[in-house]
Enzyme design. Structure first.
Site, PDB file in Angstrom:
ATOM      1  N   HIS A  77       0.857  -1.200   0.000  1.00 40.06           N
ATOM      2  CA  HIS A  77       0.000   0.000   0.000  1.00 40.06           C
ATOM      3  C   HIS A  77       0.888   1.243   0.000  1.00 40.06           C
ATOM      4  O   HIS A  77       1.479   1.587   1.021  1.00 40.06           O
ATOM      5  CB  HIS A  77      -0.899   0.002   1.251  1.00 40.06           C
ATOM      6  N   HIS A  80       1.369   5.437  -1.814  1.00 39.15           N
ATOM      7  CA  HIS A  80       0.958   6.544  -2.690  1.00 39.15           C
ATOM      8  C   HIS A  80       2.216   7.091  -3.359  1.00 39.15           C
ATOM      9  O   HIS A  80       3.065   7.674  -2.687  1.00 39.15           O
ATOM     10  CB  HIS A  80       0.273   7.643  -1.883  1.00 39.15           C
ATOM     11  N   LYS A 140      -9.586  -0.699  -5.359  1.00 42.20           N
ATOM     12  CA  LYS A 140      -9.587  -0.009  -4.068  1.00 42.20           C
ATOM     13  C   LYS A 140     -10.934   0.657  -3.823  1.00 42.20           C
ATOM     14  O   LYS A 140     -11.436   1.403  -4.668  1.00 42.20           O
ATOM     15  CB  LYS A 140      -8.469   1.050  -4.071  1.00 42.20           C
ATOM     16  N   HIS A 171     -10.451   1.092   2.258  1.00 44.98           N
ATOM     17  CA  HIS A 171     -10.224   2.152   3.256  1.00 44.98           C
ATOM     18  C   HIS A 171     -11.417   2.068   4.205  1.00 44.98           C
ATOM     19  O   HIS A 171     -12.508   2.509   3.861  1.00 44.98           O
ATOM     20  CB  HIS A 171     -10.128   3.529   2.589  1.00 44.98           C
ATOM     21  N   HIS A 226      -4.399  -0.438   6.140  1.00 42.10           N
ATOM     22  CA  HIS A 226      -3.889   0.416   7.235  1.00 42.10           C
ATOM     23  C   HIS A 226      -4.773   0.393   8.486  1.00 42.10           C
ATOM     24  O   HIS A 226      -5.297   1.424   8.903  1.00 42.10           O
ATOM     25  CB  HIS A 226      -3.647   1.855   6.769  1.00 42.10           C
ATOM     26  N   ASP A 267       1.588   2.842   3.465  1.00 42.57           N
ATOM     27  CA  ASP A 267       0.712   4.005   3.281  1.00 42.57           C
ATOM     28  C   ASP A 267       1.524   5.301   3.241  1.00 42.57           C
ATOM     29  O   ASP A 267       1.049   6.356   3.669  1.00 42.57           O
ATOM     30  CB  ASP A 267      -0.374   4.086   4.361  1.00 42.57           C
ATOM     31  N   HIS A 308       2.904  14.766   0.945  1.00 43.18           N
ATOM     32  CA  HIS A 308       2.273  16.047   0.616  1.00 43.18           C
ATOM     33  C   HIS A 308       3.344  17.110   0.813  1.00 43.18           C
ATOM     34  O   HIS A 308       4.168  16.995   1.725  1.00 43.18           O
ATOM     35  CB  HIS A 308       1.108  16.358   1.571  1.00 43.18           C
TER      36      HIS A 308
HETATM   37  O1  DOR Z   1      -3.462   9.903   5.340  1.00 39.62           O
HETATM   38  C1  DOR Z   1      -3.821   9.521   4.247  1.00 39.62           C
HETATM   39  N1  DOR Z   1      -3.286  10.020   3.113  1.00 39.62           N
HETATM   40  N2  DOR Z   1      -4.769   8.596   4.172  1.00 39.62           N
HETATM   41  C2  DOR Z   1      -5.303   8.221   3.001  1.00 39.62           C
HETATM   42  O2  DOR Z   1      -6.174   7.395   3.003  1.00 39.62           O
HETATM   43  C3  DOR Z   1      -4.892   8.875   1.732  1.00 39.62           C
HETATM   44  C4  DOR Z   1      -3.555   9.431   1.858  1.00 39.62           C
HETATM   45  C5  DOR Z   1      -3.200  10.390   0.743  1.00 39.62           C
HETATM   46  O3  DOR Z   1      -3.449  10.065  -0.425  1.00 39.62           O
HETATM   47  O4  DOR Z   1      -2.667  11.451   1.032  1.00 39.62           O
HETATM   48 ZN    ZN Z   2      -3.354   5.110   1.589  1.00 38.92          ZN
END
Ligand code: DOR
Ligand code: ZN
Length: 349
Positions: free
Chosen positions: A15, A17, A101, A138, A176, A249, A253
């Site tokens: 998992h 991103h 998902k 999720h 998660h 996870d 950002h």
């Molecule tokens: O904290 C998170 N960030 N939880 C999520 O489910 C998505 C993820 C994101 O894409 O930033």
């Molecule tokens: Zn995630």
């Protein structure tokens, strides 16, 4: 401190991103350095909802991969209420889509196109059950009246138990997990049920978000819970139960978008993810079980071969990076509260 070295079969991240464009190029090397494969989350803008989009995204990931790194992105399709089951099944048969998902609409980052009424995707789930395609969930309700810390436990009662009963043979990964209730559910559920556990949920409880001030970099969804839940997650991860496996996870950002009056959810843990897991297993005196959690149980659940190559970690004192640069500004890296004493010293061989 004694120097200890640990060599494992190369793990996978079930998992992650990876984002897109400049952010993708900036963060991908961290994941690819440690993990042989990763399930790549589809919550881009716009989301990855078709086989063609997933194939194009996979190619962008492969194009961004630095030379010499051997890494295979495994694609997940983002379920919407209007998803085409034929396209999903064809993408799976063609080896382009590994899983799908489920984001409850509004539950997290870029989930607005997600599912409002689960019954509407029942035909898709029926098809996935038939072809053996895993459903990644999720697991949080979005009801504003439910306390944010209770949303996972309420999801289990209101949605997961009925869904599991309706599709007894569907492969389900409860992503998660953050609660004792999540652990208990996965331990006892019937049918092919598993869960991923992140490094940060093994290392912090909810107090970390309020340590001498508000700590936006410790905020993610599902949000970290009380200590009792963290302890349940640590017990599950180190139990040797093959239903629990690694999923970071990692969710980068830009720093200024987290340090904001409406800060984004997500912890960027990719740089030291495997070292964090090793530290947790070491603290629990269960290093012997790290390889199962990190490298064996995930492939077994997904029906994939394990990786052939190996990776080596070393235990010593070390400074981990605070920020990771991207062309649009820095991303803050996850720093475990007590420091980090493990590192990957030899990439896969
Ligand atoms: O904290 C998170 N960030 N939880 C999520 O489910 C998505 C993820 C994101 O894409 O930033
Ligand atoms: Zn995630």
């Amino acid at each position: 401190m004694t120097t200890l070295s640990l060599t494992l079969r190369r793990p996978d991240d079930w998992h992650v991103h990876l984002r897109d464009q400049q952010m993708l190029a900036a963060v991908l090397p961290h994941t690819a350095r440690q993990f042989g494969r990763a399930i790549v989350m589809p919550n881009l803008k716009p989301p990855v909802t078709t086989t063609a989009q997933a194939a194009a995204y996979r190619q962008r990931i492969l194009d961004a991969l630095p030379a010499g790194l051997d890494f295979m992105p495994l694609m997940a399709c983002y379920l919407t209420e209007t998803i085409d089951p034929d396209d999903l099944a064809q993408g799976h048969a063609a080896g382009i889509l590994t899983a799908a998902k489920l984001y409850p609409a509004g539950a997290t980052t870029n989930s607005d196109a997600g599912v409002r009424d689960l019954v509407r995707i029942y035909p898709v789930l029926e098809r996935m059950q038939k072809i053996g395609m895993p459903l990644l969930i999720h697991g949080e309700v979005v009801d504003a009246e439910i306390d944010v810390f209770d949303r996972e436990a309420v999801f289990i009662e209101q949605h997961l138990i009925p869904l599991r009963a309706a599709f007894p043979a569907l492969k389900i990964v409860f992503e998660h997990i953050t609660t004792r209730e999540g652990v208990q559910y996965v331990e006892t559920a019937e049918g092919p049920t598993a869960a991923t556990i992140t490094p940060h949920h093994l290392m912090i409880n909810r107090n970390a978000m309020f340590e001498r001030g508000i700590r936006p970099h410790m905020y993610c969804l599902p949000v970290a819970k009380r200590e009792v839940h963290r302890l349940a997650l640590r017990a599950a991860a180190t139990s040797g139960n093959a239903r629990f496996f690694l999923g970071t996870d990692s969710a980068p950002h830009l720093r200024h978008l987290k340090e904001h009056d409406c800060g984004c959810a997500g912890v960027f843990n990719a740089p030291d993810a495997l070292a964090c897991y090793a530290q947790v297993f070491d603290e629990e005196q269960r290093l012997d079980r790290l390889e199962g959690f990190a490298s064996l149980f995930g492939p077994a659940f997904y029906g994939l071969p394990v990786n052939d190559d190996k990776i080596t970690l070393l235990k010593n004192a070390l400074e981990s990076a605070e920020n990771w640069p991207t062309p649009d500004g820095p991303v803050r890296c996850f720093e475990p509260p007590g420091g980090l004493h493990w590192q990957v010293v030899r990439d896969y061989v």
